[in-house]
Design an enzyme around this catalytic site. Structure first.
Site: not given
Ligand SMILES: NC(=O)c1ccc[n+]([C@@H]2O[C@H](COP(=O)([O-])OP(=O)(O)OC[C@H]3O[C@@H](n4cnc5c(N)ncnc54)[C@H](O)[C@@H]3O)[C@@H](O)[C@H]2O)c1
Ligand SMILES: O=C(O)C(=O)C[C@@H](O)[C@H](O)[C@H](O)COP(=O)(O)O
Ligand SMILES: [Zn+2]
Length: 355
Positions: A181, A241, A117, A244, A248, A233
């Site tokens: 971003e 977003n 949890r 997005h 997406h 949110e």
């Molecule tokens: N939670 C949020 O608020 C939020 C916001 C934006 C994006 N996201 C999510 O994030 C994901 C994309 O993240 P990303 O672009 O970081 O992709 P990723 O995590 O897949 O990393 C991209 C690539 O770079 C490599 N890599 C990472 N760090 C490295 C380093 N320092 N040196 C060498 N290689 C390295 C990884 O192994 C991978 O192959 C998506 O799933 C997206 O939905 C979430």
């Molecule tokens: O932090 C947030 O809020 C965002 O929307 C950041 C986005 O860059 C990110 O990709 C997020 O994961 C998208 O959220 P989702 O709710 O559309 O899945």
């Molecule tokens: Zn994003």
């Protein structure tokens, strides 16, 4: 070491991992963890793990490596990690560290928020995208079918520790994806920042440490400030977003990276705003100019616009069967609208498709 600290987001920014332990002591004054589990992916394991582990003082450290790439944000990988946590007897007094990009961060955040949890999680982002966005704000998630982050939680990390030097090993294409971003923050919140991105593009693309500091600190501050006001949110946070809902729609269907999808998605939003005369052509051109400087895509190919639209219907911002879109309305300003006709949305998607 720079620090952004408010009610929900604590972010340390440095140019090495050396002060990680200081951040841990500052944030966790009354507590000692019985075990540390670092979860990372194969690429980050190769390029960063040893440097990072050298900075941690802990009796028991476990390491778990997942395959790299978006496919790991799945129920299957989630289950494997859960089984491992049980096997090593991870407890409520343990901490999980997500060392990697957004994939590792989102997945590990979800694991930590649901194991027993909820146990503590620390984000150590190693991609530009993760340092400016995904490691802050507490959105966790995994995908199901074509739907991004459809399973997930809001769960704040204990803190985020960013080492901008880790970006030096990141592949160039991934760095550019992160810039989508970064650019987003300019168009939703800080128009002046876009001028910085235009004037300093050469140094930024060379990953000059000073530029990296400036960008990461600027974006992390904006994100923390927004999340602070609307953690779950309900309203304001929806501006993060931008790009997005459309993005997406194409990300999983086209098999492109998140950053590329966001760039195409922002373009669709800009095209729609231009068509509806919410913005002037000059502003639309500015968007195209910035994206071109960072070699970001504006169009997609290979799938039907109707299919993209189908995915968009499942966007988490939607309610009462209406698609909510974040649209540019002025310099560095966006608004959330739910009254755009479906036929217009589909037409805009089509206009961004390569023949
Ligand atoms: N939670 C949020 O608020 C939020 C916001 C934006 C994006 N996201 C999510 O994030 C994901 C994309 O993240 P990303 O672009 O970081 O992709 P990723 O995590 O897949 O990393 C991209 C690539 O770079 C490599 N890599 C990472 N760090 C490295 C380093 N320092 N040196 C060498 N290689 C390295 C990884 O192994 C991978 O192959 C998506 O799933 C997206 O939905 C979430
Ligand atoms: O932090 C947030 O809020 C965002 O929307 C950041 C986005 O860059 C990110 O990709 C997020 O994961 C998208 O959220 P989702 O709710 O559309 O899945
Ligand atoms: Zn994003």
């Amino acid at each position: 070491m720079e620090k952004i600290k408010n009610r929900v987001c604590k972010v340390f920014i440095d140019n090495s991992y050396k002060s990680f332990n200081i951040a841990l002591e500052k944030t966790n004054i009354n507590d000692v963890y019985d075990a540390v589990l670092i979860i990372t992916d194969q690429n980050v394991y190769n390029s960063q793990l040893n440097k990072f582990v050298a900075s941690i003082k802990a009796k028991t450290i476990y390491e778990y490596i997942i395959p790299h790439g978006e496919e790991s944000k799945s129920l299957e990988v989630y289950e494997e990690i859960m089984k491992y946590c049980i096997k090593i007897n991870l407890s409520r007094k343990s901490v999980i560290i997500a060392l990697g990009g957004g994939v590792v961060g989102d997945l590990v955040g979800f694991v930590a928020s649901t194991y027993m949890r909820g146990i503590d999680v620390i984000q150590v982002p190693t991609t530009l995208l993760a340092q400016v966005d995904s490691s802050i704000g507490g959105k966790t998630g995994i995908n199901l079918g074509n739907l991004k982050n459809i399973i997930g939680t809001f769960y704040q990390p204990k803190f985020t520790y960013t080492n901008v030097e880790s970006l030096k090993t990141l592949p160039y294409k991934e760095f550019l994806g992160g810039m989508a971003e970064v650019i987003k923050y300019g168009f939703i919140y800080d128009y002046e920042f876009l001028n910085y991105l235009v004037e300093n593009s050469e140094n930024i693309l060379d990953r000059d440490t000073e530029c990296l500091f400036y960008i990461v600190e600027k974006c992390a501050s904006i994100k923390a400030h927004i999340v602070e006001q609307d953690e779950n949110e309900g309203g304001l946070r929806k501006i993060l977003n931008f790009g997005h809902t459309f993005g997406h729609g194409v990300e999983k269907l086209c098999g492109i990276s998140h950053g590329e999808a966001v760039s195409i998605g922002m373009h669709m939003a800009f095209k729609l705003s231009l068509k509806e005369e919410f913005i002037e052509e000059k502003y639309y051109n500015k968007f195209v100019e910035v994206c071109k400087l960072y070699d970001l895509p504006l169009t997609f190919e290979g799938i039907d616009e109707e299919k993209v639209f189908e995915v968009m219907k499942n966007d988490k911002k939607n309610s009462f069967s209406k698609i909510n879109l974040v649209l540019p309305v002025g310099l560095g300003r966006v608004e959330i609208m739910n009254n755009i006709k479906e036929t217009l949305i589909i037409d805009i998607i089509k206009r961004c498709k390569n023949a």
